[in-house]
Write a protein that holds these residues in place. Structure first.
Motif, short mmCIF file in Angstrom:
data_model
loop_
_atom_site.label_atom_id
_atom_site.label_comp_id
_atom_site.label_asym_id
_atom_site.label_seq_id
_atom_site.Cartn_x
_atom_site.Cartn_y
_atom_site.Cartn_z
N THR A 91 0.85 -1.37 -0.02
CA THR A 91 -0.12 0.05 -0.09
C THR A 91 0.79 1.14 -0.14
OG1 THR A 91 -0.06 -0.20 2.47
CG2 THR A 91 -1.98 -1.00 1.17
N ARG A 92 2.02 1.10 -0.87
CA ARG A 92 2.90 2.24 -0.75
C ARG A 92 2.44 3.43 -1.44
NH1 ARG A 92 6.42 2.45 -5.35
NH2 ARG A 92 5.91 1.03 -6.78
N ILE A 93 3.04 4.67 -0.91
CA ILE A 93 2.63 5.78 -1.83
C ILE A 93 3.60 5.87 -3.25
CG2 ILE A 93 2.61 8.38 -1.76
CD1 ILE A 93 1.04 6.79 0.53
N ARG A 94 2.95 5.71 -4.32
CA ARG A 94 3.42 5.52 -5.69
C ARG A 94 3.70 6.98 -5.93
NH1 ARG A 94 -0.62 2.68 -5.56
NH2 ARG A 94 -1.75 3.56 -7.52
N SER A 95 2.83 7.95 -5.70
CA SER A 95 2.92 9.37 -6.17
C SER A 95 2.39 10.26 -5.15
CB SER A 95 2.25 9.53 -7.60
OG SER A 95 0.91 9.06 -7.53
N GLY A 96 2.68 11.49 -5.15
CA GLY A 96 2.18 12.32 -4.21
C GLY A 96 0.87 12.77 -4.94
N PRO A 97 0.32 13.91 -4.37
CA PRO A 97 -0.99 14.41 -4.95
C PRO A 97 -0.59 15.24 -6.23
CG PRO A 97 -0.71 14.97 -2.59
CD PRO A 97 0.59 14.31 -2.88
N PRO A 98 -1.40 14.90 -7.22
CA PRO A 98 -1.02 15.63 -8.57
C PRO A 98 -1.42 16.98 -8.54
CG PRO A 98 -3.18 14.37 -8.62
CD PRO A 98 -2.65 14.16 -7.17
N LEU A 99 -0.69 17.83 -9.62
CA LEU A 99 -1.04 19.10 -9.88
C LEU A 99 -2.32 19.01 -10.84
CD1 LEU A 99 2.20 20.55 -10.74
CD2 LEU A 99 1.11 21.17 -8.82
N LEU A 100 -3.08 20.08 -10.85
CA LEU A 100 -4.42 20.24 -11.74
C LEU A 100 -3.92 19.81 -13.10
CD1 LEU A 100 -7.23 20.60 -12.22
CD2 LEU A 100 -6.75 23.03 -12.40
N GLY A 101 -4.34 18.59 -13.64
CA GLY A 101 -4.18 18.43 -15.18
C GLY A 101 -2.73 17.69 -15.35
N GLU A 102 -2.19 17.25 -14.35
CA GLU A 102 -0.55 17.01 -14.51
C GLU A 102 -0.62 15.85 -15.49
OE1 GLU A 102 1.60 16.36 -10.53
OE2 GLU A 102 2.67 15.06 -11.62
N HIS A 103 -1.70 15.04 -15.74
CA HIS A 103 -1.59 13.80 -16.05
C HIS A 103 -2.62 13.62 -17.43
CE1 HIS A 103 -0.18 12.54 -12.14
NE2 HIS A 103 0.88 12.23 -12.82
N THR A 104 -3.10 15.10 -17.55
CA THR A 104 -3.95 15.15 -18.74
C THR A 104 -3.62 14.42 -20.31
OG1 THR A 104 -4.83 17.08 -17.84
CG2 THR A 104 -5.28 16.70 -20.22
N VAL A 105 -2.28 14.82 -20.46
CA VAL A 105 -2.01 14.29 -21.55
C VAL A 105 -1.81 12.67 -21.65
CG1 VAL A 105 0.16 14.42 -23.21
CG2 VAL A 105 -0.88 16.66 -22.19
N PRO A 106 -0.86 12.33 -20.92
CA PRO A 106 -0.71 10.60 -20.87
C PRO A 106 -1.86 9.83 -20.74
CG PRO A 106 0.22 11.85 -18.74
CD PRO A 106 -0.14 12.94 -19.45
N VAL A 107 -2.63 10.48 -19.79
CA VAL A 107 -4.12 9.77 -19.65
C VAL A 107 -5.04 9.68 -20.93
CG1 VAL A 107 -6.43 9.40 -18.31
CG2 VAL A 107 -4.12 9.80 -17.42
#
Lengths: 432, 103
Positions: free
Chosen positions: A368-384
């Protein structure tokens, strides 16, 4: 595989979180902690919680605490192009968490449409008061739900006005209920192959949290425990000691433990006091006379100049319960808390770290590790969107039209990206 | 002497002190170390009698002693070398009572 790198118990599960505030995002984070791939779909203006104080290095601490292990996609679903992207994301999701307050889709009709193309979809709707009844369309908030569920009568002083519980119990508890309901629906899907819609309300969650109370109050005259404790007693601030306060009580042990406690504290004359009968069960903790005789114990501690640690040592030696009343400063230094490594450092989206609570469940074979911190708004818009099959040209058009958004500052690059090959998002070509 | 619940007594033959948990209505002859016990005094323990060799088994701190036939029960608040007895009949040391756990 290094210890802690095992897949989470929900690895391979795609969750689309279309929710703002506390309940839905907390549920999403719990699923993300368990390894689910959680995509947080936000309006291009962001989850309203992003602006809620207190602010930590430009980010809302409340938002930070509820949104790790997620990817953020910023999308305007009022636009036709935005709705088309939303449909793609829903079609590929295992789970949708939606909160009608997000305003990003039609909650009631949305599921039926989604089910047509994704029959295995588990869809969880979160509402303040439930989806039926005279309050079903009313907006809710933490205090509103606490008040209507009678929770505000659990604290405060006897005869005084109700008091809000400090923690966001409606929001957070509902998040736990939502994650449990989703997990159950996924389990049902594993058997039947079919998804389903499940509805969880904040009111229902708090009513459930008060379940012991409702049953006990069916005959309040015959019950003195939590009834009195919650309704007619002052707030419990613990027993005063020479250097602070302590909570303690007796629930185990034998008659000699009780006798020794009275002898050690110079209270042996109390052994014939009716309030001290029952080997301390009535005179400590939530016992019938505990509140009435609290000063007796405090005077005994004072007469011996006992510190909190000394009271704890004594009570533990007679097999009682004893803990300090912690505040934040003592909590972070508490030996149990530090041993459990319960408060951990999570990557801050703008660099550095902040303190957060580790996921509470400890799995023997899953992480249950922390894989990533909270994202910035839209940080993953492009890859997703790329994963969803949207072309780079179309993504750029969406961004240029304001239908999709990406972070508007430069200091985010790579902070949250934990690609296996060590490259940042920009190096992957997903942000330009 | 009559023993009242809550009454505190001390030995005259050793350092033993007790509190009466369950008193008895009739006169009884509570002894320690073979000698009658007396009400505790603020001045402390007045050891005025010799410890009887036949009643030198000692009393243990925090232990309850009693005689079921009489209904007497006492708790030792200060230990000593004497044996608690009613007349010549030694009080029995009680085993601790296991209490139900509430969690």
């Amino acid at each position: 595989m290094r210890p802690g790198d095992e897949p989470g118990p929900l690895a391979g599960t795609r969750v689309l979180e279309i929710a703002q505030g506390v309940s839905g995002p907390f549920a999403g984070m719990r699923l993300g902690d368990c390894g689910a791939d959680v995509i947080k779909l936000e309006p291009v203006t962001g989850d309203y919680l992003r602006a809620l104080p207190p602010i930590v290095r430009g980010e809302s601490a409340v938002f930070l605490s509820l949104n790790r292990n997620k990817r953020s996609v910023a999308l305007d679903t009022r636009a036709d192009a935005g709705r088309a992207v939303l449909a793609r994301l829903v079609a590929e999701a295992d789970v949708v968490i939606e909160d009608w307050r997000s305003g990003m889709l039609d909650a009631r009709d949305g599921y039926e449409a989604a089910r047509e193309c994704n029959p295995r979809l588990v869809w969880c709707t979160v509402s303040p008061f439930g989806e039926e009844g005279p309050m079903c369309d009313q907006p809710g908030a933490e205090l509103v739900v606490q008040a209507i569920s009678d929770y505000t009568n659990s604290v405060g002083s006897a005869g005084a006005p109700p008091v809000r519980v400090g923690a966001d119990i409606a929001g957070l508890n509902t998040g736990v209920f939502v994650s449990q309901a989703i997990t159950a629906a996924l389990f049902a899907r594993a058997r039947s192959g079919e998804g389903q819609r499940v509805s969880v309300s904040q009111l229902g969650s708090l009513l459930h949290m008060r379940g012991v109370m409702w049953t006990s109050m069916s005959s309040p005259d015959d019950w003195f425990g939590m009834f009195n404790d919650h309704y007619t007693r002052d707030p419990d601030h613990g027993y005063a000691t020479a250097d602070g306060s302590v909570y303690w009580g007796l629930r185990r042990g034998d008659s000699e433990d009780w006798d020794r406690l009275l002898i050690e504290l110079g209270l042996v004359d109390r052994i014939t006091d009716p309030r001290f009968e029952g080997y301390g069960r009535d005179a400590t903790s939530v016992g019938r006379y505990a509140h009435e005789v609290k000063s007796v114990w405090e005077e005994a501690f004072a007469a011996k100049g006992m510190t909190t640690a000394e009271v704890i040592d004594l009570v533990l030696s007679i097999r009682g319960d004893a803990v300090p009343f912690n505040d934040y400063e003592t909590l972070v230094r508490d030996s149990q808390i530090t041993h459990l490594d319960a408060l951990i450092d999570v990557p801050h989206p703008r660099g550095g770290t902040f303190k957060a609570v580790r996921h509470d469940a400890v799995f023997s074979a899953s992480s249950t590790r922390i894989r990533s911190g909270p994202p910035l708004l839209g940080e993953h818009t492009v890859p997703v969107l790329r994963e969803a099959g949207v072309s780079p040209t179309d993504i750029e058009s969406l961004i240029n039209a304001g239908t999709a958004a990406i972070p508007n500052d430069d200091d985010w690059k790579g902070v949250n990206d934990e690609a296996d090959d060590g490259r940042t998002s920009a190096e992957h070509g997903v942000y330009h | 002497m009559r023993l009242t619940t809550g009454e505190r007594l001390q030995s005259t033959a050793c350092t033993t002190e007790i509190i009466v948990i369950k008193g008895v209505a009739e006169d009884v002859d509570l002894r320690c170390g073979g000698s009658p016990m007396v009400p505790s005094s603020a001045e402390g323990n007045g050891q005025t009698a010799d410890l009887s060799a036949d009643f030198s088994g000692g009393s243990l701190l925090g232990k309850r002693y009693g005689l079921a036939s009489v209904g007497l029960e006492v708790l030792v608040t200060k230990p000593g070398d004497g044996t608690l007895s009613l007349g010549d009949e030694a009080l029995a040391m009680e085993m601790p009572r296991e209490l139900p756990s509430s969690d």
